[in-house]
Scaffold this motif. Structure first.
Motif, PDB file in Angstrom:
ATOM      1  N   ASN A   1       0.670  -1.062  -0.022  1.00 43.30           N
ATOM      2  CA  ASN A   1      -0.022   0.100  -0.053  1.00 43.30           C
ATOM      3  C   ASN A   1       0.797   1.236   0.138  1.00 43.30           C
ATOM      4  OD1 ASN A   1      -2.472  -1.647   0.117  1.00 43.30           O
ATOM      5  ND2 ASN A   1      -2.041  -1.632   2.264  1.00 43.30           N
ATOM      6  N   PHE A   2       2.174   0.999  -0.162  1.00 47.15           N
ATOM      7  CA  PHE A   2       3.158   2.292  -0.334  1.00 47.15           C
ATOM      8  C   PHE A   2       3.026   2.879  -1.657  1.00 47.15           C
ATOM      9  CE2 PHE A   2       6.978   4.645  -0.985  1.00 47.15           C
ATOM     10  CZ  PHE A   2       7.009   5.352   0.054  1.00 47.15           C
ATOM     11  N   GLN A   3       2.292   3.815  -2.227  1.00 45.37           N
ATOM     12  CA  GLN A   3       2.081   4.339  -3.476  1.00 45.37           C
ATOM     13  C   GLN A   3       3.295   4.975  -3.938  1.00 45.37           C
ATOM     14  OE1 GLN A   3      -2.001   5.483  -4.127  1.00 45.37           O
ATOM     15  NE2 GLN A   3      -2.588   4.770  -2.031  1.00 45.37           N
ATOM     16  N   TYR A   4       4.476   4.640  -4.274  1.00 44.81           N
ATOM     17  CA  TYR A   4       5.622   5.307  -4.669  1.00 44.81           C
ATOM     18  C   TYR A   4       5.407   5.793  -5.897  1.00 44.81           C
ATOM     19  CZ  TYR A   4      10.397   5.845  -5.999  1.00 44.81           C
ATOM     20  OH  TYR A   4      11.707   6.449  -6.147  1.00 44.81           O
ATOM     21  N   GLU A   5       4.866   5.323  -6.865  1.00 43.89           N
ATOM     22  CA  GLU A   5       4.608   6.313  -8.242  1.00 43.89           C
ATOM     23  C   GLU A   5       3.960   7.455  -7.931  1.00 43.89           C
ATOM     24  OE1 GLU A   5       6.423   5.902 -10.940  1.00 43.89           O
ATOM     25  OE2 GLU A   5       7.599   4.272  -9.903  1.00 43.89           O
ATOM     26  N   GLU A   6       2.654   7.252  -7.403  1.00 40.05           N
ATOM     27  CA  GLU A   6       1.919   8.578  -7.044  1.00 40.05           C
ATOM     28  C   GLU A   6       2.584   9.723  -6.293  1.00 40.05           C
ATOM     29  OE1 GLU A   6      -2.102   8.401  -5.825  1.00 40.05           O
ATOM     30  OE2 GLU A   6      -2.506   6.300  -6.715  1.00 40.05           O
ATOM     31  N   ILE A   7       3.342   9.296  -5.261  1.00 35.39           N
ATOM     32  CA  ILE A   7       4.384  10.225  -4.325  1.00 35.39           C
ATOM     33  C   ILE A   7       5.126  10.924  -5.377  1.00 35.39           C
ATOM     34  CG2 ILE A   7       5.940  10.570  -2.562  1.00 35.39           C
ATOM     35  CD1 ILE A   7       4.668   8.094  -1.194  1.00 35.39           C
ATOM     36  N   LYS A   8       6.074  10.170  -6.094  1.00 30.87           N
ATOM     37  CA  LYS A   8       6.791  10.745  -7.050  1.00 30.87           C
ATOM     38  C   LYS A   8       6.163  11.631  -8.328  1.00 30.87           C
ATOM     39  CE  LYS A   8      10.864   9.113  -9.976  1.00 30.87           C
ATOM     40  NZ  LYS A   8      11.365   7.777 -10.505  1.00 30.87           N
ATOM     41  N   ASN A   9       4.879  11.168  -8.644  1.00 31.64           N
ATOM     42  CA  ASN A   9       4.426  12.234  -9.658  1.00 31.64           C
ATOM     43  C   ASN A   9       3.645  13.208  -9.027  1.00 31.64           C
ATOM     44  OD1 ASN A   9       5.240  10.323 -11.742  1.00 31.64           O
ATOM     45  ND2 ASN A   9       3.735   9.097 -11.672  1.00 31.64           N
ATOM     46  N   THR A  10       3.663  13.559  -7.663  1.00 30.63           N
ATOM     47  CA  THR A  10       2.852  14.580  -7.112  1.00 30.63           C
ATOM     48  C   THR A  10       3.698  15.767  -7.733  1.00 30.63           C
ATOM     49  OG1 THR A  10       2.251  13.368  -5.364  1.00 30.63           O
ATOM     50  CG2 THR A  10       2.295  15.896  -5.128  1.00 30.63           C
ATOM     51  N   PRO A  11       2.948  17.062  -8.306  1.00 31.18           N
ATOM     52  CA  PRO A  11       3.601  18.166  -8.848  1.00 31.18           C
ATOM     53  C   PRO A  11       4.530  18.929  -7.850  1.00 31.18           C
ATOM     54  CG  PRO A  11       1.307  18.011  -9.491  1.00 31.18           C
ATOM     55  CD  PRO A  11       1.497  16.790  -8.545  1.00 31.18           C
ATOM     56  N   ALA A  12       4.218  18.936  -6.748  1.00 34.38           N
ATOM     57  CA  ALA A  12       4.989  19.637  -5.853  1.00 34.38           C
ATOM     58  C   ALA A  12       6.247  19.019  -5.310  1.00 34.38           C
ATOM     59  CB  ALA A  12       4.086  19.861  -4.411  1.00 34.38           C
ATOM     60  N   ILE A  13       6.354  17.746  -5.693  1.00 34.83           N
ATOM     61  CA  ILE A  13       7.525  16.751  -5.019  1.00 34.83           C
ATOM     62  C   ILE A  13       8.597  16.922  -6.136  1.00 34.83           C
ATOM     63  CG2 ILE A  13       8.328  14.840  -4.784  1.00 34.83           C
ATOM     64  CD1 ILE A  13       5.725  14.181  -3.179  1.00 34.83           C
ATOM     65  N   ALA A  14       9.901  17.224  -6.001  1.00 35.56           N
ATOM     66  CA  ALA A  14      10.920  17.389  -6.781  1.00 35.56           C
ATOM     67  C   ALA A  14      11.681  15.835  -7.068  1.00 35.56           C
ATOM     68  CB  ALA A  14      11.905  18.278  -6.258  1.00 35.56           C
ATOM     69  N   SER A  15      11.960  15.352  -6.036  1.00 39.22           N
ATOM     70  CA  SER A  15      12.362  13.993  -6.029  1.00 39.22           C
ATOM     71  C   SER A  15      12.195  13.100  -5.055  1.00 39.22           C
ATOM     72  CB  SER A  15      14.162  14.157  -6.165  1.00 39.22           C
ATOM     73  OG  SER A  15      14.684  14.746  -5.187  1.00 39.22           O
ATOM     74  N   VAL A  16      12.345  11.796  -5.054  1.00 43.58           N
ATOM     75  CA  VAL A  16      12.163  11.016  -4.106  1.00 43.58           C
ATOM     76  C   VAL A  16      13.654   9.977  -3.954  1.00 43.58           C
ATOM     77  CG1 VAL A  16      10.834   9.123  -3.112  1.00 43.58           C
ATOM     78  CG2 VAL A  16       9.810  10.973  -4.184  1.00 43.58           C
TER      79      VAL A  16
END
Length: 409
Positions: free
Chosen positions: A85-100
């Motif tokens: 349930n860790f949604q890595y791709e959704e986190i990474k694709n969030t507009p406000a996020i620069a990098s993960v």
């Protein structure tokens, strides 16, 4: 053009002001305004600059938001992050996020013949944000960790390098321990040396290959201990944080950079109090001086006030004349104050003339944040407050009798 503004301009730029008491009064008024602007600009731009610099240093090293497993205890050894349930791709694709970037940590000891240091080995992988970290490098370089095999190159802090007498390309032995097992020895090569000026970071952290941590902690090749999330704008951290919490699963938790080191955050928040106090004091000084200038100008031009009243000018019009007159006196002080203040700030920003003790201030050079909105707000705010504060003293004009004032010398 209104009569009051027209008349105030005529007396403000009159040659008479150069040969009487007005010259001294005008100089005092302009000097107080200029000093108020200079001190306020320096206070705001350096104070906010220091807040921003400290927060960014902590966040750029540890991530603006960090995700860990719920089982995380007070030790630095990373339990496995729950990827269900860790949604890595959704986190990474969030507009406000620069990098993960993913990581895993383990505590240990580095030692050589000279000394030893307790350290926290932070293993990073192929998604490591090297560009963000390279600003801290003071010697050597930051290796590329591609997670192929076991990279034995590490980046240590300037503090650890000094304690152990290490330079770039030197080797160092590290000892790591696991529960109920014998210590694990590893030999590393120093590829780079970093310095953040944040004592809590520089005293402990070593950057290396995540595969080294996986092997020591018996993790699988895809296991990670946590995730560092970097935002485009650190000021949006409170806005983005709730969104991240909804994407990490119930067995993990997220932590903001400002919460990881609460003692530093509390210290940084003191800047707001200090900035507010200094600006308040400067406003009081400027207002008192400007009111003094206004009152002296009224007394000096009592005869002119009597003539204006005789010619039919109302008390309101005459008050407006002197308020406008005093504000016109302030404008050169505002311009000079801004020029000097901004000049000093630019020198500090690009030359770093004034340095600080990083052990006490977490930064080695006084930072400057030249925000145009704050600069404009300081000048317009002082001008507006001075104008409002002159309304009450200007009522002295209504007490002046035309008959007596015309005889006044």
């Amino acid at each position: 053009m209104k009569f009051s503004l027209y008349y105030s301009r005529k007396i403000a730029f009159s040659k008479d002001n150069r040969n009487n008491l007005s010259r001294i009064i005008i100089f005092i008024g302009r000097l107080s305004v200029a000093l108020g602007i200079i001190v306020s600009l320096i206070t705001v731009c350096t104070g906010l600059g220091a807040k921003k610099a400290i927060k960014e240093r902590i966040a750029d090293f540890n991530g603006h938001i960090t995700v860990k497993a719920q089982e995380t205890d007070n030790s630095y050894n990373s339990p496995k992050l729950h990827l269900q349930n860790f949604q890595y791709e959704e986190i990474k694709n969030t507009p406000a996020i620069a990098s993960v970037q993913s990581y895993a940590m383990i505590s240990g000891i580095m030692r050589n013949e000279k000394s030893f240091d307790g350290v926290v080995y932070k293993g990073v992988g192929k998604d490591f944000d090297r560009k963000r970290f390279e600003k801290f490098i003071v010697a050597g370089s930051c290796p590329q960790y591609d997670e192929k095999g076991y990279n034995n190159q590490i980046v240590i802090s300037h503090k650890i390098a000094t304690d152990l007498g290490l330079n770039v390309k030197d080797s160092i032995v590290s000892i790591f321990s696991k529960e109920d097992q014998r210590p694990v020895y590893r030999k590393f090569e120093v590829a780079g040396i970093y310095k953040t000026d944040i004592k809590l970071l520089d005293d402990l952290f070593v950057i290396g290959d995540i595969n080294q941590v996986r092997k020591i902690l018996d993790m699988d090749k895809k296991d990670i201990g946590g995730v560092d999330i970097y935002l485009h704008n650190i000021d949006e951290i409170d806005k983005i944080y709730p969104q991240i919490k909804n994407l990490i699963g119930s067995k993990n938790y997220a932590e903001k950079a400002t919460d990881i080191f609460p003692q530093i955050n509390d210290w940084v928040n003191i800047f707001d109090t200090n900035i507010g106090l200094i600006i308040f004091i400067m406003l009081v000084v400027v207002v008192i001086n400007i009111i003094m200038v206004l009152l002296i100008l009224i007394i000096e031009r009592t005869n002119s006030i009597g003539i204006l009243k005789t010619l039919g000018a109302t008390n309101f019009q005459i008050r407006s004349i002197f308020i406008h007159y005093t504000l016109l006196i302030m404008i050169p002080g505002l311009i000079v104050g801004n020029l000097i203040g901004l000049g000093l700030l630019l020198l500090q920003k690009y030359l770093g003339i004034i340095s600080l003790n990083p052990d006490n201030y977490f930064i080695s050079v006084v930072p400057v944040d030249l925000n145009g909105l704050y600069i404009l707000a300081i000048s317009s705010g002082i001008l507006l407050i001075a104008a409002v504060s002159m309304i009450l003293p200007s009522y002295l004009i209504s007490k002046i009798s035309p008959v007596k004032s015309i005889k006044y010398n």
